[in-house]
Design a protein around this motif. Structure first.
Motif, PDB file in Angstrom:
ATOM      1  N   ASP A 168       0.835  -1.215   0.000  1.00  0.00           N
ATOM      2  CA  ASP A 168       0.000   0.000   0.000  1.00  0.00           C
ATOM      3  C   ASP A 168       0.863   1.256   0.000  1.00  0.00           C
ATOM      4  O   ASP A 168       0.574   2.237  -0.670  1.00  0.00           O
ATOM      5  CB  ASP A 168      -0.887   0.043   1.252  1.00  0.00           C
ATOM      6  CG  ASP A 168      -1.951  -1.042   1.226  1.00  0.00           C
ATOM      7  OD1 ASP A 168      -2.283  -1.488   0.120  1.00  0.00           O
ATOM      8  OD2 ASP A 168      -2.416  -1.428   2.306  1.00  0.00           O
ATOM      9  N   TYR A 182       1.018   4.163  -2.607  1.00  0.00           N
ATOM     10  CA  TYR A 182       0.812   5.545  -2.146  1.00  0.00           C
ATOM     11  C   TYR A 182       1.941   6.444  -2.640  1.00  0.00           C
ATOM     12  O   TYR A 182       1.712   7.551  -3.117  1.00  0.00           O
ATOM     13  CB  TYR A 182       0.740   5.553  -0.615  1.00  0.00           C
ATOM     14  CG  TYR A 182       0.511   6.909   0.007  1.00  0.00           C
ATOM     15  CD1 TYR A 182      -0.780   7.424   0.159  1.00  0.00           C
ATOM     16  CD2 TYR A 182       1.577   7.692   0.465  1.00  0.00           C
ATOM     17  CE1 TYR A 182      -0.995   8.654   0.731  1.00  0.00           C
ATOM     18  CE2 TYR A 182       1.374   8.932   1.040  1.00  0.00           C
ATOM     19  CZ  TYR A 182       0.092   9.412   1.175  1.00  0.00           C
ATOM     20  OH  TYR A 182      -0.114  10.641   1.735  1.00  0.00           O
ATOM     21  N   GLU A 211       1.461   7.083  -6.282  1.00  0.00           N
ATOM     22  CA  GLU A 211       0.346   8.009  -6.510  1.00  0.00           C
ATOM     23  C   GLU A 211       0.779   9.443  -6.232  1.00  0.00           C
ATOM     24  O   GLU A 211       0.406  10.368  -6.948  1.00  0.00           O
ATOM     25  CB  GLU A 211      -0.852   7.635  -5.632  1.00  0.00           C
ATOM     26  CG  GLU A 211      -1.704   6.569  -6.290  1.00  0.00           C
ATOM     27  CD  GLU A 211      -2.777   6.009  -5.374  1.00  0.00           C
ATOM     28  OE1 GLU A 211      -2.947   6.538  -4.253  1.00  0.00           O
ATOM     29  OE2 GLU A 211      -3.419   5.033  -5.778  1.00  0.00           O
ATOM     30  N   LYS A 260      -8.896  17.182  -4.776  1.00  0.00           N
ATOM     31  CA  LYS A 260      -9.220  15.817  -4.371  1.00  0.00           C
ATOM     32  C   LYS A 260     -10.664  15.685  -3.903  1.00  0.00           C
ATOM     33  O   LYS A 260     -11.277  14.637  -4.058  1.00  0.00           O
ATOM     34  CB  LYS A 260      -8.298  15.375  -3.229  1.00  0.00           C
ATOM     35  CG  LYS A 260      -6.977  14.816  -3.688  1.00  0.00           C
ATOM     36  CD  LYS A 260      -6.260  14.206  -2.503  1.00  0.00           C
ATOM     37  CE  LYS A 260      -4.886  13.727  -2.885  1.00  0.00           C
ATOM     38  NZ  LYS A 260      -4.153  13.215  -1.730  1.00  0.00           N
ATOM     39  N   SER A 305     -13.909   7.787   6.054  1.00  0.00           N
ATOM     40  CA  SER A 305     -12.642   7.940   5.337  1.00  0.00           C
ATOM     41  C   SER A 305     -12.255   9.401   5.410  1.00  0.00           C
ATOM     42  O   SER A 305     -13.102  10.271   5.506  1.00  0.00           O
ATOM     43  CB  SER A 305     -12.851   7.491   3.885  1.00  0.00           C
ATOM     44  OG  SER A 305     -11.913   8.113   3.043  1.00  0.00           O
ATOM     45  N   LYS A 329      -8.274  11.299   1.777  1.00  0.00           N
ATOM     46  CA  LYS A 329      -7.961  10.620   0.508  1.00  0.00           C
ATOM     47  C   LYS A 329      -9.229  10.391  -0.299  1.00  0.00           C
ATOM     48  O   LYS A 329     -10.337  10.469   0.229  1.00  0.00           O
ATOM     49  CB  LYS A 329      -7.261   9.295   0.780  1.00  0.00           C
ATOM     50  CG  LYS A 329      -8.098   8.306   1.559  1.00  0.00           C
ATOM     51  CD  LYS A 329      -7.303   7.028   1.768  1.00  0.00           C
ATOM     52  CE  LYS A 329      -7.934   6.068   2.728  1.00  0.00           C
ATOM     53  NZ  LYS A 329      -9.070   5.330   2.401  1.00  0.00           N
ATOM     54  N   PRO A 345     -11.704   7.937  -1.707  1.00  0.00           N
ATOM     55  CA  PRO A 345     -11.983   6.537  -1.370  1.00  0.00           C
ATOM     56  C   PRO A 345     -11.907   5.632  -2.602  1.00  0.00           C
ATOM     57  O   PRO A 345     -12.159   6.070  -3.720  1.00  0.00           O
ATOM     58  CB  PRO A 345     -13.411   6.587  -0.818  1.00  0.00           C
ATOM     59  CG  PRO A 345     -13.984   7.852  -1.317  1.00  0.00           C
ATOM     60  CD  PRO A 345     -12.853   8.808  -1.512  1.00  0.00           C
ATOM     61  N   LYS A 346     -11.538   4.376  -2.362  1.00  0.00           N
ATOM     62  CA  LYS A 346     -11.469   3.421  -3.469  1.00  0.00           C
ATOM     63  C   LYS A 346     -12.873   2.903  -3.772  1.00  0.00           C
ATOM     64  O   LYS A 346     -13.737   2.903  -2.896  1.00  0.00           O
ATOM     65  CB  LYS A 346     -10.549   2.257  -3.078  1.00  0.00           C
ATOM     66  CG  LYS A 346      -9.120   2.684  -2.871  1.00  0.00           C
ATOM     67  CD  LYS A 346      -8.186   1.479  -2.895  1.00  0.00           C
ATOM     68  CE  LYS A 346      -6.752   1.929  -2.692  1.00  0.00           C
ATOM     69  NZ  LYS A 346      -6.466   2.352  -1.303  1.00  0.00           N
ATOM     70  N   ILE A 347     -13.049   2.440  -4.995  1.00  0.00           N
ATOM     71  CA  ILE A 347     -14.377   1.990  -5.425  1.00  0.00           C
ATOM     72  C   ILE A 347     -14.891   0.859  -4.525  1.00  0.00           C
ATOM     73  O   ILE A 347     -16.056   0.848  -4.130  1.00  0.00           O
ATOM     74  CB  ILE A 347     -14.335   1.563  -6.909  1.00  0.00           C
ATOM     75  CG1 ILE A 347     -14.105   2.817  -7.766  1.00  0.00           C
ATOM     76  CG2 ILE A 347     -15.634   0.882  -7.329  1.00  0.00           C
ATOM     77  CD1 ILE A 347     -13.895   2.552  -9.228  1.00  0.00           C
ATOM     78  N   ASN A 348     -13.998  -0.060  -4.155  1.00  0.00           N
ATOM     79  CA  ASN A 348     -14.393  -1.161  -3.275  1.00  0.00           C
ATOM     80  C   ASN A 348     -14.914  -0.668  -1.936  1.00  0.00           C
ATOM     81  O   ASN A 348     -15.874  -1.200  -1.404  1.00  0.00           O
ATOM     82  CB  ASN A 348     -13.199  -2.087  -3.018  1.00  0.00           C
ATOM     83  CG  ASN A 348     -12.787  -2.809  -4.267  1.00  0.00           C
ATOM     84  OD1 ASN A 348     -13.558  -2.845  -5.240  1.00  0.00           O
ATOM     85  ND2 ASN A 348     -11.587  -3.356  -4.263  1.00  0.00           N
ATOM     86  N   GLU A 349     -14.233   0.341  -1.408  1.00  0.00           N
ATOM     87  CA  GLU A 349     -14.665   0.902  -0.123  1.00  0.00           C
ATOM     88  C   GLU A 349     -16.075   1.468  -0.233  1.00  0.00           C
ATOM     89  O   GLU A 349     -16.930   1.226   0.617  1.00  0.00           O
ATOM     90  CB  GLU A 349     -13.717   2.030   0.303  1.00  0.00           C
ATOM     91  CG  GLU A 349     -12.365   1.587   0.808  1.00  0.00           C
ATOM     92  CD  GLU A 349     -11.503   2.782   1.187  1.00  0.00           C
ATOM     93  OE1 GLU A 349     -11.549   3.181   2.352  1.00  0.00           O
ATOM     94  OE2 GLU A 349     -10.815   3.325   0.300  1.00  0.00           O
TER      95      GLU A 349
END
Lengths: 360, 77
Positions: free
Chosen positions: A226, A230, A233, B12, B61, B64, B66-70
């Motif tokens: 991760d 990170y 990114e 963001k 969260s 950041k 968030p990820k799609i899965n989250e």
């Protein structure tokens, strides 16, 4: 990375530990190979820039244009490569920190030690000046002293990885270290002075009343994978944002290198022009420019006789103080506190400017 | 279900709002997505880094995108 991920299901469950080890080994060898390739390319940039300018583009050697072009082809990839490496490293480091953790560490700290800690945390905590306001409120309502909060808010944008990587790449280790060191000292002292002046009453009243529930939210557990993601990114985000400024800045810098006569800047920005330091600060404070564009120009000016202190003062005032940031902070600070903040930080920068003009 | 995206307008924050809206409309959920820019309200959740995502009043969260899965996991709750 994904390649290896897709491979794992093929292996039996009992082989999981073995497959993890293989993955580890693969990523370690991959990283070493990447660093070696990086180093090989980096070492040969100078020869490549000469080849590109004089053999591919067939520019005549010894001309102003040839000199400027060679300079551009050398500096741009060099700075890009350094920036990628530094931003990636700092990205990994930052994945261990968060503004929430920093707040916890700073809450209720005594003044001077708190200022030092806040300035240091300002380097490693992920921070975007666009979220300076929620950060300010979150810090102050959680019991972080006002002056300590300011030390953080000054250090976070000023001592950043883009500035340090570019200074190192273009001006060398010493100047990068001087910039970092003096930046930290200004952040520590300016915050400490703001704390000593007891300016709390000039924070907007609603901020104090806002009852931020400071219970920390559980941090997501991050694996090394991760953190590497990170880091990448962060690289993509930062390079994506600054590359255009860097190209422009290096182009202007290269033009100055090639065409401006030697010692041209000495009379305007030289040591003996005592008024150049305050003028540099007055021009730099309201200016909002990307540091990636400023440093290459500054480097070129240094080469033409500008004094280090003057140039340092200009850079710092461009990065540390800016009009848009003041407008954002006006939401939480009364004008008097904003004014005091600008005056104190600008004075610190002035002192640094004069100090280096006298010493070096 | 109520999803709040807390953020004063950083790049963001806008991306976070966009991605959540996309996932919500794809999943056919009836969740309401709301962008909060009011500083008082943002501060009241005790978060320091934006964008932060609040699902049914709980901070899920922060800091950041968030990820799609989250996001999908939140929608299933």
């Amino acid at each position: 990375m994904n390649l290896f991920k897709n491979m794992t299901p093929v292996l039996l469950k009992g082989d999981r530990i073995v497959s993890n080890k293989i993955m580890m080994l693969a990523s370690i060898t991959g990283s070493i190979a990447a660093v070696l390739i990086w180093w090989g390319v980096y070492k040969n940039l100078h020869a490549a820039s000469k080849f590109l300018t004089y053999s591919i583009f067939k520019v005549e050697q010894g001309t102003h244009f040839g000199f400027a072009l060679e300079f551009f082809f050398y500096d741009l990839p060099k700075v890009m490569m350094l920036l990628t490496l530094v931003v990636f490293g700092v990205g990994i480091l930052r994945s261990f920190f968060s503004p929430e953790k920093t707040r916890e560490m700073l809450a209720g700290k005594s003044e001077f030690a708190g200022n030092i800690l806040a300035a240091l945390l300002g380097i490693v905590t992920p921070f975007c000046s666009c979220s300076a306001v929620p950060l300010f409120i979150g810090f102050v309502t959680a019991g972080v002293p006002l002056g300590v909060t300011f030390s953080f808010l000054i250090a976070a944008p000023m001592v950043n990885e883009v500035a340090v990587a570019l200074l190192y790449g273009l001006l060398g280790f010493e100047i990068a270290a001087i910039y970092m060191g003096t930046g930290l000292i200004i952040a520590i002292l300016a915050g400490w002075i703001i704390g000593r002046l007891h300016l709390e009453k000039y924070v907007e009243d609603w901020v104090i009343q806002a009852n931020g529930d400071a219970t920390s939210i559980s941090q997501d557990k991050m694996t090394w994978e991760d953190r590497i993601v990170y880091g990448w990114e962060t690289v993509k985000e930062i390079i994506g944002r600054v590359w255009i400024y860097m190209v422009l800045g290096i182009a202007v810098g290269a033009a100055i290198h090639g065409f401006v006569p030697e010692n041209f800047m000495a009379s305007i920005m030289g040591k003996d022009a005592w008024w150049s330091v305050p003028i540099a600060v007055v021009i730099g404070v309201p200016m909002y420019s990307n540091i990636a564009g400023v440093i290459p120009v500054v480097e070129a000016l240094l080469g033409k006789g500008a004094a280090l202190g003057t140039v340092l003062a200009f850079m710092m005032s461009v990065i540390a103080l800016s009009l848009p940031e003041m407008i954002i902070l006006r939401k939480v600070l009364k004008p008097r506190l904003i004014f005091a903040f600008i005056i104190i930080v600008a004075s610190g920068i002035l002192v640094v400017g004069y100090l280096f003009n006298i010493l070096i | 279900m109520e999803i709040k995206v807390l953020g004063p307008g950083c790049p963001k924050c806008k991306k976070a709002e966009k991605i959540i809206k996309e996932v919500v409309s794809e999943s056919g959920s009836d969740a309401r997505v709301e962008k909060i820019t009011d500083m008082m309200e943002i501060a009241s959740y005790g978060i320091v880094s934006t964008p932060a995502i609040v699902v049914n009043g709980e901070v899920k969260s922060k800091g950041k995108i968030p990820k799609i899965n989250e996001i999908k996991a939140w929608l299933k709750m």
